[in-house]
Scaffold this active site. Structure first.
Site, mmCIF file in Angstrom:
data_model
loop_
_atom_site.group_PDB
_atom_site.id
_atom_site.type_symbol
_atom_site.label_atom_id
_atom_site.label_comp_id
_atom_site.label_asym_id
_atom_site.label_seq_id
_atom_site.Cartn_x
_atom_site.Cartn_y
_atom_site.Cartn_z
ATOM 1 N N GLY B 76 0.787 -1.155 0.135
ATOM 2 C CA GLY B 76 -0.161 0.145 -0.064
ATOM 3 C C GLY B 76 0.921 1.146 -0.006
ATOM 4 N N ASN B 158 -7.011 3.974 9.872
ATOM 5 C CA ASN B 158 -6.615 2.550 10.290
ATOM 6 C C ASN B 158 -6.569 2.531 11.935
ATOM 7 O OD1 ASN B 158 -4.578 4.837 9.953
ATOM 8 N ND2 ASN B 158 -3.085 3.477 10.871
ATOM 9 N N GLN B 186 -7.439 0.098 4.282
ATOM 10 C CA GLN B 186 -8.321 -0.502 5.448
ATOM 11 C C GLN B 186 -9.635 -0.639 5.036
ATOM 12 O OE1 GLN B 186 -7.182 -1.507 8.244
ATOM 13 N NE2 GLN B 186 -5.274 -0.661 8.490
ATOM 14 N N GLY B 207 -2.438 -6.235 -0.046
ATOM 15 C CA GLY B 207 -2.773 -7.594 0.240
ATOM 16 C C GLY B 207 -3.067 -8.060 1.476
ATOM 17 N N HIS B 208 -1.860 -7.712 2.718
ATOM 18 C CA HIS B 208 -2.006 -8.453 3.988
ATOM 19 C C HIS B 208 -3.192 -7.809 4.842
ATOM 20 C CE1 HIS B 208 0.300 -5.577 6.612
ATOM 21 N NE2 HIS B 208 0.523 -4.970 5.261
ATOM 22 N N THR B 244 9.852 -7.731 -11.974
ATOM 23 C CA THR B 244 9.252 -9.024 -12.229
ATOM 24 C C THR B 244 7.879 -9.045 -11.117
ATOM 25 O OG1 THR B 244 11.175 -9.918 -13.218
ATOM 26 C CG2 THR B 244 9.528 -11.577 -12.439
ATOM 27 N N CYS B 332 4.478 4.731 23.973
ATOM 28 C CA CYS B 332 5.607 3.744 24.209
ATOM 29 C C CYS B 332 5.759 2.567 23.511
ATOM 30 C CB CYS B 332 5.472 3.346 25.849
ATOM 31 S SG CYS B 332 5.897 4.765 27.028
#
Lengths: 278, 394
Positions: B76, B158, B186, B207-208, B244, B332
């Site tokens: 993305g 997100n 998202q 994709g993920h 590729t 943190c």
């Protein structure tokens, strides 16, 4: 995910001495909600000046909680005269180390201890009287100087890791660099003197000055609504014109000399003299 | 404090998702026997090219787009950079970029760099958001100028899941001849998207985030939109993106898109019901807790809740003991010292911003998991509050 030692994890998940000592002899209150971590340390001191009880309340991350827990374990049974020698490195070492970005948690522990001891003695800590350099996290110049000297810091990033100063909006980074330069200035000056002056043609000089103005100086001035233009370069004399809010600023000459000239000397040629074109 | 694979209660799907078993199955032949280069002239490679075409169609179908409008990228972030930089190069005389204060770092950092690293050639306007994370369209309309080269506004945030009215915003941009990009990383697969009936020029997806592998993304480019490649090279992707093709992952992404289309209803009913149960359970059982973001205009899987007076990393590490995976906008956890820029832009007070936790569910979550989390969090918050110097009781 941070890499915490087993001891940090243990003190975080099973913190020792949580709470507040009843009728404490000294209270150390440091940090704030806005800063993201805070620690209240309460101690009970007996007639032999021995810390017989120490408890903490901490708002913060795992390393802040673990540092607080470790601190209370370290000082219980200790004479005040010994406890006041504890450094943030001692707290971090007790835990088998902290990630470098989390060293400020151990510093917070040390500061709370100092505040509690000062409170026990009825004194005011000098650190709180310094000039606030980092507005975001309320860090004073005295705190920064101390961290630089005690922990042998060599970069603004390290100052941020140890004190949080500069970790917010970042506007104080130049001030932090100046404090750092002043603290380790002797070494730096020796190096600077030893460096052979560079030779540059006028064209090279102009190009380099323009590059530094664009990359370093203009962005800083623009944050305050100001700007600067290069008018001419005559030998070592750099003629500039201030724009925007810089034109009406009462400190414009300080900006020119203390910031623009110093930056150009540092990054272009150390003989340059900056003047405002009239 | 490590978790064991297969035992995790995974509620961090806005960070990344589990690869669907069907996707793995679809990918396997291209990781083993069918390794030919899709650009090769021989049949062995050519048949791989055929699978690429099928994946492109599957992606296009989910987006309501034409296959030739789909360009495969690595992620993305690459898609975002490609869209914005392409627009800037297409209109070199324009210097203005319009975006929001709550974008993902892919756009946030890119636009910051464009302001500072290119000699201040570009001016960036970042739209404010309201306390519930929504955008003021009047402010947006005023910010569109003749000098605006591109608008880049995320479809859904997100961190909070808040959905922005990008279709309407794109139409407003189009009226002024301004290109519109949306980071829909998202949103894709969670809400219906139909590019055939839209004014959006560029759309990024990854994709993920929808049960395909990491390392593959898509840039949708509306037919006729001026385009300058970000990665030059071979003739792959019709010259729009050299390199590729990551065939196995692209095939996986195609399959994931097909599944996402089939599971969309489940996302918006069962997953949403689980999310609502979790959210309502936490808000009612944990005092001084609050929802961050608009209650309705939100992704069906996302809930961002603040627990006042405790710090996010501490909550996450306690959750870790029970194999519960979530995310925090606390400083943190990020290596930064300031809490989430999204929550700060919404004006979430420090008391709450430091203790924010994002739960993002998926079709793989179950009611038992939600019940388990509901059983653990109140006691974790209570124990941390016992330790907090700011906690004075309910």
């Amino acid at each position: 995910m941070w890499e915490y030692t087993d001891l940090v994890q243990e003190h975080f998940l099973k913190p020792r001495n949580v709470g507040e000592v009843e009728n404490p002899s000294g209270v150390g209150d440091v940090g704030s909600l806005a800063c993201g971590d805070a620690l209240k340390l309460t101690i009970k001191v007996d007639e032999n000046e021995t810390i017989v009880e120490a408890k903490f309340k901490t708002f913060g991350c795992a390393s802040a909680i673990a540092s607080s827990s470790a601190l209370t374990e370290m000082i219980k049974g200790m004479k005040i005269s010994e406890a006041e020698k504890i450094t943030n490195e001692d707290i971090a070492d007790f835990l088998g180390g902290l990630p470098k970005e989390k060293m400020h948690c151990s510093v917070m522990g040390r500061e709370a201890l100092e505040a509690a001891i000062a409170d026990y003695r009825g004194m005011v800590l000098p650190m709180a009287e310094g000039e606030v350099v980092c507005e975001c996290f309320g860090v004073t110049d005295l705190e920064i100087i101390r961290a630089v000297k005690e922990s042998n810091l060599h970069s603004v990033e390290e100052i941020t890791n140890f004190t949080k100063a500069g970790g917010g909006c970042g506007k104080c980074e130049d001030k932090l660099q100046k404090i750092l330069d002043d603290c380790i200035g002797d070494t730096a000056k020796i190096k600077r003197v030893a460096k052979k002056p560079e030779r540059m043609t006028t064209l090279q000089k102009i190009k380099k000055i323009e590059e530094v103005l664009e990359r370093e100086i203009k962005p800083a001035l623009r944050q305050d609504g100001g700007d600067i233009e290069l008018i001419d370069v005559d030998g070592d004399y750099v003629l500039v014109s201030l724009r925007g809010s810089c034109t009406s600023c009462t400190k414009s000459q300080t900006t020119l000399k203390e910031y623009v000239e110093k930056k150009l000397r540092e990054l272009v040629l150390d003989t340059l003299i900056v003047e405002e074109a009239k | 404090m490590k978790t064991s694979p297969g035992q995790e209660i995974y509620m961090d799907n806005n960070a990344t998702t589990k690869i669907a078993p069907e996707v793995v199955e679809a990918m396997m032949p291209f990781l083993t026997d069918y390794y030919g280069n899709p650009s090769s002239m021989h049949v062995f490679g050519g048949q791989v090219g055929e699978s690429l075409r099928e994946a492109r169609l599957q992606v296009a179908t989910l987006l309501g787009a034409e296959p030739e409008e789909i360009t495969f990228t690595s992620c993305g972030t690459e898609s975002d950079s490609t869209a914005v930089l392409s627009a800037l190069q297409s209109f070199p005389e324009k210097r203005h970029i319009l975006t929001t204060r709550v974008e993902h770092p892919a756009i946030k950092t890119l636009t910051e760099n464009l302001e500072t690293l290119t000699g201040h050639k570009h001016r960036v306007t970042r739209l404010k958001v309201a306390a519930d994370g929504t955008i003021d369209l009047d402010e947006y309309a005023e910010a569109l100028t003749d000098d605006t080269a591109i608008v880049s506004v995320m479809w859904a945030n997100n961190e909070t899941g808040v959905i922005f009215p990008v279709e309407e915003m794109a139409a407003m941009a189009k009226e002024k001849g301004i290109l519109f990009h949306t980071d829909a990383v998202q949103a894709v697969g969670k809400i219906a998207i139909d590019m055939s009936n839209s004014a959006i020029d560029f759309l990024s997806m990854s994709g993920h985030k929808l049960h395909a592998p990491k390392g593959v993304g898509v840039l949708y480019v509306r037919r006729g939109t001026p385009f300058v490649p970000f990665i030059a090279g071979g003739h792959q992707e019709k010259g729009r993106r050299g390199g590729t093709e990551n065939v196995a992952s692209i095939v996986g992404l195609g399959k994931a898109c097909q599944l996402a289309g089939e599971k969309m209803e489940e996302e918006n009913t069962r997953v949403k019901a689980l999310r609502d149960k979790l959210e309502e359970g936490l808000l009612s059982s944990v005092p001084r807790s609050m929802l961050n973001g608009h209650k309705k205009d939100r992704l069906p899987n996302t809930s961002n809740i603040s627990f006042e007076f405790v710090e996010g990393e501490s909550i996450l590490l306690h959750l870790n003991q029970y194999n519960i995976c979530a995310s925090s906008g606390s400083a943190c956890t990020s290596g930064s010292l300031e809490p989430s820029h999204v929550l700060r832009a919404m004006g979430v007070p420090f008391t709450a911003a430091h203790g924010s936790i994002r739960f993002s569910l998926s079709i793989y979550n179950t009611e038992e998991e939600v019940d388990f989390v509901l059983g653990k969090i109140p006691e974790i918050i209570a124990s941390l509050r016992e330790m907090s110097p700011f906690w004075t009781g309910e």
